[in-house]
Motif scaffolding. Structure first.
Motif, mmCIF file in Angstrom:
data_model
loop_
_atom_site.group_PDB
_atom_site.id
_atom_site.type_symbol
_atom_site.label_atom_id
_atom_site.label_comp_id
_atom_site.label_asym_id
_atom_site.label_seq_id
_atom_site.Cartn_x
_atom_site.Cartn_y
_atom_site.Cartn_z
ATOM 1 N N TYR A 69 8.560 2.953 -7.176
ATOM 2 C CA TYR A 69 8.639 4.266 -6.533
ATOM 3 C C TYR A 69 8.013 4.222 -5.145
ATOM 4 C CZ TYR A 69 10.432 6.950 -10.470
ATOM 5 O OH TYR A 69 11.231 7.481 -11.443
ATOM 6 N N LEU A 70 8.779 4.734 -4.177
ATOM 7 C CA LEU A 70 8.304 4.838 -2.798
ATOM 8 C C LEU A 70 7.816 6.240 -2.500
ATOM 9 C CD1 LEU A 70 11.240 2.887 -1.138
ATOM 10 C CD2 LEU A 70 9.102 1.997 -2.072
ATOM 11 N N GLY A 71 8.120 7.170 -3.365
ATOM 12 C CA GLY A 71 7.730 8.574 -3.265
ATOM 13 C C GLY A 71 8.043 9.208 -4.601
ATOM 14 N N LYS A 72 7.956 10.526 -4.665
ATOM 15 C CA LYS A 72 8.223 11.209 -5.939
ATOM 16 C C LYS A 72 9.686 11.118 -6.357
ATOM 17 C CE LYS A 72 4.454 14.451 -5.928
ATOM 18 N NZ LYS A 72 3.882 14.951 -7.139
ATOM 19 N N ARG A 102 -1.611 1.890 -9.760
ATOM 20 C CA ARG A 102 -0.240 2.403 -9.587
ATOM 21 C C ARG A 102 0.760 1.736 -10.538
ATOM 22 N NH1 ARG A 102 -0.246 2.749 -2.985
ATOM 23 N NH2 ARG A 102 -2.116 4.028 -2.863
ATOM 24 N N ALA A 149 13.114 5.550 -5.441
ATOM 25 C CA ALA A 149 12.642 4.322 -6.083
ATOM 26 C C ALA A 149 13.610 3.190 -5.790
ATOM 27 C CB ALA A 149 12.516 4.523 -7.588
ATOM 28 N N ARG A 199 0.824 -1.215 0.000
ATOM 29 C CA ARG A 199 0.000 0.000 0.000
ATOM 30 C C ARG A 199 0.865 1.275 0.000
ATOM 31 N NH1 ARG A 199 -0.404 -2.065 5.201
ATOM 32 N NH2 ARG A 199 0.444 -0.694 6.810
ATOM 33 N N ASN A 200 2.146 1.143 0.348
ATOM 34 C CA ASN A 200 3.051 2.295 0.381
ATOM 35 C C ASN A 200 3.801 2.514 -0.932
ATOM 36 O OD1 ASN A 200 2.336 2.840 3.042
ATOM 37 N ND2 ASN A 200 3.912 1.482 3.841
ATOM 38 N N ILE A 201 3.612 1.618 -1.890
ATOM 39 C CA ILE A 201 4.230 1.776 -3.205
ATOM 40 C C ILE A 201 3.437 2.842 -3.961
ATOM 41 C CG2 ILE A 201 4.785 0.651 -5.398
ATOM 42 C CD1 ILE A 201 6.394 -0.468 -3.018
ATOM 43 N N GLN A 202 4.129 3.859 -4.444
ATOM 44 C CA GLN A 202 3.470 4.947 -5.164
ATOM 45 C C GLN A 202 3.248 4.629 -6.637
ATOM 46 O OE1 GLN A 202 2.335 7.759 -3.527
ATOM 47 N NE2 GLN A 202 2.880 6.438 -1.814
ATOM 48 N N LYS A 203 4.240 3.921 -7.235
ATOM 49 C CA LYS A 203 4.152 3.666 -8.675
ATOM 50 C C LYS A 203 5.114 2.534 -9.030
ATOM 51 C CE LYS A 203 5.973 6.807 -11.429
ATOM 52 N NZ LYS A 203 6.210 7.967 -12.299
#
Length: 169
Positions: free
Chosen positions: A132-135, A165, A138, A117-121
């Motif tokens: 990606y874990l944030g902008k 995502r 990765a 659920r914490n994976i952004q992309k």
């Protein structure tokens, strides 16, 4: 843990993989795309001033702009990748496990699990999968390091990462 629903592999990060990530990250961001648009407009302006207006001064200004955009930025990415590759964290292999619990990375007895659920992309380049874990951050999973586990790895990533995502073509 169900063994068919998990996979483990080692990744030895290097300058090539880091450079691939930085290049992808640079040129898929808004500012990177804007740089390319400005660079191409500058190229056409340079042609216009050199060949149609015979204006050497303005033509040279756009030539310098294009050199900065098309050569300096990639050079900086390569230089940054080379410096990052010297980081102690990348000198030893990273051990990854993809499982129902999340994406776990281990090195030197330390372990950290990123919940799905914490994976952004989830996206890819020509050489790697990027989780990606944030902008700006990765996890880079290079194809060359995955070897024959590549198919199983992407199958599990696509299963566990929330569907909206996943940005892999």
């Amino acid at each position: 843990m169900d063994e068919t629903k998990s996979i483990s592999f080692d990744v030895q990060m290097n300058e090539e993989y880091l450079s691939d990530f930085l290049t992808h990250h640079t040129y898929t961001s808004f500012s990177g795309i804007a740089q390319l648009v400005i660079g191409f407009l500058g190229f056409f302006a340079m042609i216009f001033f050199f060949f149609f207006q015979h204006d050497l001064q303005n033509g040279l200004i756009f030539l310098v702009l294009d050199v900065l955009i098309f050569f300096y930025v990639p050079y900086q990415n390569t230089k940054k990748a080379k410096k990052q590759a010297q980081n102690d964290a990348f000198k030893k292999p990273l051990h990854y496990t993809i499982s129902e619990e999340g994406l776990t990375v281990e090195q030197d007895g330390e372990s950290q699990t990123v919940k799905w659920r914490n994976i952004q992309k989830l996206t890819s380049t020509r050489k790697s999968y990027l989780v990606y874990l944030g902008k700006l951050n990765a996890i880079v999973l290079p194809f060359g390091e995955l070897g024959d586990k590549r198919g199983k790895a992407i199958e599990l990533l696509k299963e566990y990462v929330p569907a909206g995502r996943i940005k892999i073509k």
